[in-house]
Design a protein around this motif. Structure first.
Motif, PDB file in Angstrom:
ATOM      1  N   UNK A 176     -89.541 -56.229 -98.047  1.00  0.00           N
ATOM      2  CA  UNK A 176     -88.555 -56.265 -99.125  1.00  0.00           C
ATOM      3  C   UNK A 176     -87.486 -57.335 -98.910  1.00  0.00           C
ATOM      4  N   UNK A 177     -87.183 -57.643 -97.665  1.00  0.00           N
ATOM      5  CA  UNK A 177     -86.213 -58.719 -97.450  1.00  0.00           C
ATOM      6  C   UNK A 177     -86.718 -60.033 -98.042  1.00  0.00           C
ATOM      7  N   UNK A 178     -88.018 -60.197 -98.146  1.00  0.00           N
ATOM      8  CA  UNK A 178     -88.599 -61.387 -98.784  1.00  0.00           C
ATOM      9  C   UNK A 178     -88.827 -61.184-100.277  1.00  0.00           C
ATOM     10  N   UNK A 179     -89.010 -59.939-100.678  1.00  0.00           N
ATOM     11  CA  UNK A 179     -89.389 -59.648-102.055  1.00  0.00           C
ATOM     12  C   UNK A 179     -88.189 -59.484-102.988  1.00  0.00           C
ATOM     13  N   UNK A 180     -87.041 -59.048-102.455  1.00  0.00           N
ATOM     14  CA  UNK A 180     -85.862 -58.821-103.297  1.00  0.00           C
ATOM     15  C   UNK A 180     -85.276 -60.152-103.765  1.00  0.00           C
ATOM     16  N   UNK A 181     -85.021 -60.291-105.061  1.00  0.00           N
ATOM     17  CA  UNK A 181     -84.404 -61.529-105.551  1.00  0.00           C
ATOM     18  C   UNK A 181     -82.926 -61.590-105.174  1.00  0.00           C
ATOM     19  N   UNK A 182     -82.423 -62.755-104.952  1.00  0.00           N
ATOM     20  CA  UNK A 182     -81.013 -62.930-104.615  1.00  0.00           C
ATOM     21  C   UNK A 182     -80.108 -62.685-105.823  1.00  0.00           C
ATOM     22  N   UNK A 183     -80.619 -62.967-107.038  1.00  0.00           N
ATOM     23  CA  UNK A 183     -79.776 -62.937-108.224  1.00  0.00           C
ATOM     24  C   UNK A 183     -79.504 -61.531-108.756  1.00  0.00           C
ATOM     25  N   UNK A 184     -80.504 -60.654-108.754  1.00  0.00           N
ATOM     26  CA  UNK A 184     -80.275 -59.318-109.314  1.00  0.00           C
ATOM     27  C   UNK A 184     -80.952 -58.239-108.468  1.00  0.00           C
ATOM     28  N   UNK A 185     -80.505 -58.083-107.212  1.00  0.00           N
ATOM     29  CA  UNK A 185     -81.112 -57.073-106.344  1.00  0.00           C
ATOM     30  C   UNK A 185     -80.889 -55.649-106.846  1.00  0.00           C
ATOM     31  N   UNK A 186     -79.789 -55.435-107.584  1.00  0.00           N
ATOM     32  CA  UNK A 186     -79.503 -54.097-108.103  1.00  0.00           C
ATOM     33  C   UNK A 186     -80.600 -53.639-109.067  1.00  0.00           C
ATOM     34  N   UNK A 187     -80.913 -54.457-110.069  1.00  0.00           N
ATOM     35  CA  UNK A 187     -81.942 -54.096-111.046  1.00  0.00           C
ATOM     36  C   UNK A 187     -83.316 -54.037-110.397  1.00  0.00           C
ATOM     37  N   UNK A 188     -83.560 -54.901-109.431  1.00  0.00           N
ATOM     38  CA  UNK A 188     -84.870 -54.908-108.770  1.00  0.00           C
ATOM     39  C   UNK A 188     -85.092 -53.615-107.979  1.00  0.00           C
ATOM     40  N   UNK A 189     -84.122 -53.245-107.143  1.00  0.00           N
ATOM     41  CA  UNK A 189     -84.269 -52.020-106.346  1.00  0.00           C
ATOM     42  C   UNK A 189     -84.334 -50.779-107.227  1.00  0.00           C
ATOM     43  N   UNK A 190     -83.468 -50.735-108.235  1.00  0.00           N
ATOM     44  CA  UNK A 190     -83.513 -49.589-109.143  1.00  0.00           C
ATOM     45  C   UNK A 190     -84.807 -49.578-109.952  1.00  0.00           C
ATOM     46  N   UNK A 191     -85.318 -50.768-110.239  1.00  0.00           N
ATOM     47  CA  UNK A 191     -86.588 -50.870-110.948  1.00  0.00           C
ATOM     48  C   UNK A 191     -87.733 -50.296-110.134  1.00  0.00           C
TER      49      UNK A 191
END
Length: 363
Positions: A176-191
């Motif tokens: 996940x440290x590679x997969x999470x985007x820098x711009x919108x980690x909040x929406x990505x993780x909640x997604x």
């Protein structure tokens, strides 16, 4: 930095975009999503541990009315705190939450820490909760790996490791440290969490509705129903219990506070014992009353049977009632005579709440 082997030939940017776009358009309206206040996010994440969203919502709304700020929670009396949590179970969660909140108020000026190193030192905050608060409230690209997330990623990346093992959780954190985007980690993780809750479910994944089906290796391999791999938990131990609703001549009932540590610590309950013999429990309760209260009682037929299932334990409770006329059982700090109206002020475990409900109906 060398890319993790599980992400080789995986369209990271396409997956990120599809997941975030789906979350933005389809996420549930939940009270803790009204804003990104870190305290509100923190409380919700603690409540949601091992508890269904539908169950949490009314508790969360009431809790935030009772303790709208860190300072309110930090200064709350424990009995009031436990009453607000009554029925949610796993009571160490709220005790740890208050301990940690007090530290934030005293050591961090009431500001929830913004780094994993600092926030992870707070009591009750493990790797998942730390990642959830940091990413959702502060927009930090930090992983938040729970069962939902491991299930989704096991399928998407075709991971055949046992998700019940700690090393597998570590594996997903690395990915996940590679997969999470820098711009919108909040929406990505909640997604990821939302996808696991609504579509990529444990037994019947809704692949035809999945916004990231194109990227899912398990779907393309026909393996979506076989993942994740998860070893079975040990079967819970069953215990035979007997509880006593002891009523005095004034119609008051005896309640006691559980020990300072251990299961359901410091909650109130009716006198109860574990039954060790293959019998009804009446004889053991009579002996218990004599030794504990110096009271002679005559116990008749049971009034109720209650079963309560913990993660590791099952209580099978036979409930009896008895009215005592002459004996006097003195009150202490951990033992009280209360009316059925006053009993509402005290926090009880779910199993004993059921006893209260039954007795009130019969009264």
């Amino acid at each position: 930095m060398t890319q993790h082997k599980l992400l080789q030939n995986f369209e990271i940017k396409g997956y990120q975009s599809a997941l975030i776009e789906w979350f933005d358009d389809n996420h549930r309206s939940l009270p803790w999503r009204e804003n990104k206040d870190p305290y509100r996010v923190w409380v919700s994440e603690i409540m949601l541990q091992q508890t269904r969203v539908d169950t949490v919502i009314p508790y969360y709304l009431n809790f935030m009315r009772e303790f709208p700020s860190l300072e309110d929670l930090a200064t709350a009396e424990e009995d009031r705190l436990l009453k607000a949590w009554e029925g949610l179970g796993y009571y160490s969660r709220v005790r740890n939450l208050q301990t940690a909140v007090r530290e934030v108020v005293s050591e961090y000026g009431g500001q929830v820490p913004k780094t994993r190193a600092e926030i992870s030192t707070l009591k009750g905050i493990g790797p998942y909760t730390a990642g959830a608060i940091l990413s959702i409230a502060y927009g930090k690209p930090e992983p938040a790996v729970d069962g939902n997330v491991m299930r989704v990623l096991s399928r998407v990346l075709l991971v055949k490791e046992d998700i019940a093992k700690a090393k597998t959780r570590k594996l997903f954190e690395e990915i996940l440290y590679e997969l999470i985007p820098q711009l919108d980690p909040s929406a990505f993780n909640q997604g990821l969490m939302e996808l696991g809750a609504l579509i990529c479910t444990p037994t019947s994944p809704g692949c035809l509705l999945c916004p990231v089906r194109t990227y899912c290796r398990a779907y393309h391999a026909g393996q979506e129903h076989n993942l994740p791999i998860k070893s079975k938990k040990k079967k819970p131990i069953e215990k035979k219990m007997a509880a006593l609703v002891l009523i005095n001549k004034n119609g008051e009932v005896l309640i006691e506070k559980r020990p300072e540590i251990g299961l359901l610590a410091r909650l109130w309950h009716f006198p109860n014992i574990e039954i060790t013999q293959e019998q009804s429990g009446v004889e053991e309760l009579v002996s218990f009353c004599k030794s504990e209260y110096d009271a002679s009682v005559e116990i008749d037929t049971p009034i109720q049977f209650v079963q309560h299932v913990f993660s590791h334990l099952i209580w099978n409770i036979t409930v009896y009632d008895v009215t005592i006329e002459n004996q006097s059982i003195e009150e202490t700090e951990t033992r009280k005579w209360v009316s059925w109206k006053q009993i509402e002020q005290y926090a009880f475990p779910v199993s004993h709440q059921k006893i209260i409900e039954h007795c009130k109906k019969e009264a």
